[in-house]
Design a protein around this motif. Structure first.
Motif, PDB file in Angstrom:
ATOM      1  N   MET A   1       0.849  -1.188   0.000  1.00 29.94           N
ATOM      2  CA  MET A   1       0.000   0.000   0.000  1.00 29.94           C
ATOM      3  C   MET A   1       0.889   1.245   0.000  1.00 29.94           C
ATOM      4  SD  MET A   1      -2.851   1.175   2.827  1.00 29.94           S
ATOM      5  CE  MET A   1      -3.840  -0.282   2.532  1.00 29.94           C
ATOM      6  N   THR A   2       0.571   2.196  -0.863  1.00 32.03           N
ATOM      7  CA  THR A   2       1.346   3.432  -0.913  1.00 32.03           C
ATOM      8  C   THR A   2       0.983   4.327   0.262  1.00 32.03           C
ATOM      9  OG1 THR A   2       1.418   3.343  -3.318  1.00 32.03           O
ATOM     10  CG2 THR A   2       1.885   5.468  -2.288  1.00 32.03           C
ATOM     11  N   GLY A   3       2.013   4.812   0.965  1.00 30.79           N
ATOM     12  CA  GLY A   3       1.759   5.726   2.059  1.00 30.79           C
ATOM     13  C   GLY A   3       1.262   7.065   1.549  1.00 30.79           C
ATOM     14  N   ARG A   4       0.603   7.790   2.427  1.00 31.20           N
ATOM     15  CA  ARG A   4       0.090   9.099   2.028  1.00 31.20           C
ATOM     16  C   ARG A   4       0.054  10.041   3.231  1.00 31.20           C
ATOM     17  NH1 ARG A   4      -5.207   9.518   3.823  1.00 31.20           N
ATOM     18  NH2 ARG A   4      -6.265   7.520   4.242  1.00 31.20           N
ATOM     19  N   VAL A   5      -0.112  11.297   2.916  1.00 30.62           N
ATOM     20  CA  VAL A   5      -0.260  12.325   3.942  1.00 30.62           C
ATOM     21  C   VAL A   5      -1.734  12.423   4.320  1.00 30.62           C
ATOM     22  CG1 VAL A   5      -0.034  14.782   4.458  1.00 30.62           C
ATOM     23  CG2 VAL A   5       1.730  13.624   3.105  1.00 30.62           C
ATOM     24  N   VAL A   6      -2.039  12.210   5.582  1.00 27.24           N
ATOM     25  CA  VAL A   6      -3.401  12.394   6.080  1.00 27.24           C
ATOM     26  C   VAL A   6      -3.680  13.876   6.295  1.00 27.24           C
ATOM     27  CG1 VAL A   6      -4.986  11.929   7.994  1.00 27.24           C
ATOM     28  CG2 VAL A   6      -3.438  10.134   7.179  1.00 27.24           C
ATOM     29  N   ALA A   7      -2.705  14.571   6.871  1.00 23.65           N
ATOM     30  CA  ALA A   7      -2.896  15.988   7.174  1.00 23.65           C
ATOM     31  C   ALA A   7      -1.553  16.693   7.250  1.00 23.65           C
ATOM     32  CB  ALA A   7      -3.651  16.160   8.500  1.00 23.65           C
ATOM     33  N   VAL A   8      -1.560  17.963   6.849  1.00 25.61           N
ATOM     34  CA  VAL A   8      -0.442  18.868   7.095  1.00 25.61           C
ATOM     35  C   VAL A   8      -0.906  19.824   8.182  1.00 25.61           C
ATOM     36  CG1 VAL A   8       1.073  20.629   6.125  1.00 25.61           C
ATOM     37  CG2 VAL A   8       0.352  18.695   4.711  1.00 25.61           C
ATOM     38  N   ASN A   9      -0.105  19.948   9.241  1.00 21.36           N
ATOM     39  CA  ASN A   9      -0.538  20.668  10.435  1.00 21.36           C
ATOM     40  C   ASN A   9       0.410  21.814  10.761  1.00 21.36           C
ATOM     41  OD1 ASN A   9      -2.490  18.408  10.976  1.00 21.36           O
ATOM     42  ND2 ASN A   9      -0.586  17.298  11.316  1.00 21.36           N
ATOM     43  N   LEU A  10      -0.175  22.951  11.118  1.00 18.66           N
ATOM     44  CA  LEU A  10       0.607  24.124  11.493  1.00 18.66           C
ATOM     45  C   LEU A  10       0.256  24.538  12.914  1.00 18.66           C
ATOM     46  CD1 LEU A  10       0.248  26.327   8.273  1.00 18.66           C
ATOM     47  CD2 LEU A  10       2.044  24.675   8.829  1.00 18.66           C
ATOM     48  N   GLY A  11       1.272  25.005  13.637  1.00 18.69           N
ATOM     49  CA  GLY A  11       1.080  25.441  15.013  1.00 18.69           C
ATOM     50  C   GLY A  11       0.853  26.937  15.109  1.00 18.69           C
ATOM     51  N   ALA A  12      -0.146  27.311  15.877  1.00 20.70           N
ATOM     52  CA  ALA A  12      -0.356  28.709  16.218  1.00 20.70           C
ATOM     53  C   ALA A  12       0.304  28.968  17.574  1.00 20.70           C
ATOM     54  CB  ALA A  12      -1.847  29.030  16.266  1.00 20.70           C
ATOM     55  N   VAL A  13       0.322  30.218  17.996  1.00 21.91           N
ATOM     56  CA  VAL A  13       0.914  30.558  19.286  1.00 21.91           C
ATOM     57  C   VAL A  13      -0.024  30.114  20.403  1.00 21.91           C
ATOM     58  CG1 VAL A  13       1.751  32.411  20.771  1.00 21.91           C
ATOM     59  CG2 VAL A  13       2.125  32.525  18.299  1.00 21.91           C
ATOM     60  N   THR A  14       0.492  29.280  21.304  1.00 18.76           N
ATOM     61  CA  THR A  14      -0.252  28.877  22.493  1.00 18.76           C
ATOM     62  C   THR A  14       0.486  29.385  23.722  1.00 18.76           C
ATOM     63  OG1 THR A  14      -1.093  26.861  21.435  1.00 18.76           O
ATOM     64  CG2 THR A  14      -1.104  26.917  23.850  1.00 18.76           C
ATOM     65  N   GLU A  15      -0.206  30.118  24.571  1.00 18.55           N
ATOM     66  CA  GLU A  15       0.384  30.601  25.811  1.00 18.55           C
ATOM     67  C   GLU A  15      -0.133  29.732  26.953  1.00 18.55           C
ATOM     68  OE1 GLU A  15      -0.148  34.766  26.359  1.00 18.55           O
ATOM     69  OE2 GLU A  15       0.750  35.298  24.432  1.00 18.55           O
ATOM     70  N   ALA A  16       0.807  29.103  27.669  1.00  7.52           N
ATOM     71  CA  ALA A  16       0.427  28.178  28.737  1.00  7.52           C
ATOM     72  C   ALA A  16       1.570  28.046  29.729  1.00  7.52           C
ATOM     73  CB  ALA A  16       0.074  26.809  28.162  1.00  7.52           C
ATOM     74  N   GLU A  17       1.243  27.711  30.948  1.00  4.61           N
ATOM     75  CA  GLU A  17       2.276  27.596  31.978  1.00  4.61           C
ATOM     76  C   GLU A  17       3.189  26.403  31.735  1.00  4.61           C
ATOM     77  OE1 GLU A  17      -0.370  25.141  35.301  1.00  4.61           O
ATOM     78  OE2 GLU A  17       0.043  27.271  35.579  1.00  4.61           O
ATOM     79  N   TRP A  18       2.735  25.430  30.939  1.00  6.15           N
ATOM     80  CA  TRP A  18       3.578  24.264  30.658  1.00  6.15           C
ATOM     81  C   TRP A  18       4.486  24.477  29.451  1.00  6.15           C
ATOM     82  CZ3 TRP A  18       2.006  23.467  25.810  1.00  6.15           C
ATOM     83  CH2 TRP A  18       0.649  23.625  25.494  1.00  6.15           C
ATOM     84  N   ALA A  19       4.366  25.594  28.759  1.00  5.72           N
ATOM     85  CA  ALA A  19       5.185  25.835  27.574  1.00  5.72           C
ATOM     86  C   ALA A  19       6.657  25.884  27.948  1.00  5.72           C
ATOM     87  CB  ALA A  19       4.771  27.135  26.890  1.00  5.72           C
TER      88      ALA A  19
ATOM     89  N   ARG B   1      -2.679  22.354  13.991  1.00  3.34           N
ATOM     90  CA  ARG B   1      -3.997  22.067  13.425  1.00  3.34           C
ATOM     91  C   ARG B   1      -3.906  21.840  11.923  1.00  3.34           C
ATOM     92  NH1 ARG B   1      -8.001  23.445  17.311  1.00  3.34           N
ATOM     93  NH2 ARG B   1      -6.898  23.384  19.331  1.00  3.34           N
ATOM     94  N   PRO B   2      -4.738  20.935  11.386  1.00  2.00           N
ATOM     95  CA  PRO B   2      -4.700  20.656   9.943  1.00  2.00           C
ATOM     96  C   PRO B   2      -5.102  21.872   9.113  1.00  2.00           C
ATOM     97  CG  PRO B   2      -5.874  18.922  11.147  1.00  2.00           C
ATOM     98  CD  PRO B   2      -5.678  20.050  12.100  1.00  2.00           C
ATOM     99  N   VAL B   3      -4.484  21.984   7.942  1.00  2.00           N
ATOM    100  CA  VAL B   3      -4.847  23.025   6.978  1.00  2.00           C
ATOM    101  C   VAL B   3      -5.417  22.349   5.740  1.00  2.00           C
ATOM    102  CG1 VAL B   3      -3.142  24.658   7.847  1.00  2.00           C
ATOM    103  CG2 VAL B   3      -2.482  23.056   6.052  1.00  2.00           C
ATOM    104  N   ASP B   4      -6.137  23.112   4.945  1.00  2.62           N
ATOM    105  CA  ASP B   4      -6.865  22.528   3.823  1.00  2.62           C
ATOM    106  C   ASP B   4      -6.001  22.282   2.588  1.00  2.62           C
ATOM    107  OD1 ASP B   4      -9.238  22.480   5.250  1.00  2.62           O
ATOM    108  OD2 ASP B   4      -9.811  24.498   4.605  1.00  2.62           O
ATOM    109  N   GLY B   5      -5.065  23.176   2.316  1.00  2.00           N
ATOM    110  CA  GLY B   5      -4.332  23.087   1.063  1.00  2.00           C
ATOM    111  C   GLY B   5      -2.853  22.846   1.253  1.00  2.00           C
TER     112      GLY B   5
END
Length: 212
Positions: free
Chosen positions: A1-19, A31-35
């Motif tokens: 079976m040929t592998g494929r990309v399910v999703a391409v994901n980009l990170g936005a800025v998250t502010e958190a005490e665990w960062a 989060r996934p993007v459409d294109g």
């Protein structure tokens, strides 16, 4: 079976005490993007990286995680894990990410990527998931995902095939590197057979072997 990309994901800025970044910001929540998205040597266009001392750079330009491995964690934790939930830029299907050989090359879209090293779990990851013992559990499970270099910049989008176009003969895999540097030090000598393993890891291996 040929592998494929399910999703391409980009990170936005998250502010958190665990960062992990001293500023308290993280890009682990991707989060996934459409294109299609431009993959380049310095990273993925539009992706936020908080702690650049330990994330990003040419040897960690792209992070890939397998949908099948994410499914195991979803069952283990009893929760849904969406694409990007591991902080990965690429969610893949039918790609043996753990078995990928260090230095092997993936053609995806118009980009050419090269497998470099496994991901090391950190406190930011554990905080993002809200699982205090995640580092230990992630290490024992040993399905770390793979970092990749971008050898040729290009656009990558959801649904693109993942084609392995070159695979070194030394056979040192992502999973082997992860186990050798965590729970199975007897595997360390093997890692020096992989010339495309980033030099900081190779130097660490040499130091550990010299100290025996």
């Amino acid at each position: 079976m040929t592998g494929r990309v399910v999703a391409v994901n980009l990170g936005a800025v998250t502010e958190a005490e665990w960062a992990g970044d001293p500023s308290g910001r993280s890009g682990i929540d991707k989060r996934p993007v459409d294109g299609p998205v431009l993959f380049r040597a310095d990273g993925v266009a539009g992706d936020f990286i908080g702690e650049r001392a330990h994330h990003g750079g040419p040897d960690q330009a792209v992070y890939a995680y397998a949908e099948e491995d994410a499914g195991w964690w979803a069952t283990e934790l009893g929760r849904d894990i969406r694409p990007g939930g591991f902080g990965e830029n690429l969610t893949t299907y039918a790609v043996d990410v753990t078995g990928a050989v260090i230095g092997e090359q993936w053609q995806i879209g118009s980009a050419l990527l090269q497998v470099t090293k496994p991901r090391t779990p950190c406190a930011t990851f554990a905080g993002f998931w809200g699982v205090p013992d995640l580092i230990k559990r992630f290490t024992v499970r040993a399905l770390p995902g793979a970092y990749l270099r971008v050898l040729r910049a290009g656009e990558v989008g959801p649904g693109d095939p993942v084609q392995v176009v070159d695979r070194p003969t030394h056979g040192v895999t992502i999973g082997e590197v992860f186990r050798a540097t965590s729970l199975e030090p007897e595997l360390l000598p093997r890692l020096l057979d992989a010339p495309d393993l980033p030099e900081p890891i190779r130097e660490k291996v040499r130091r550990r072997l010299a100290a025996r």
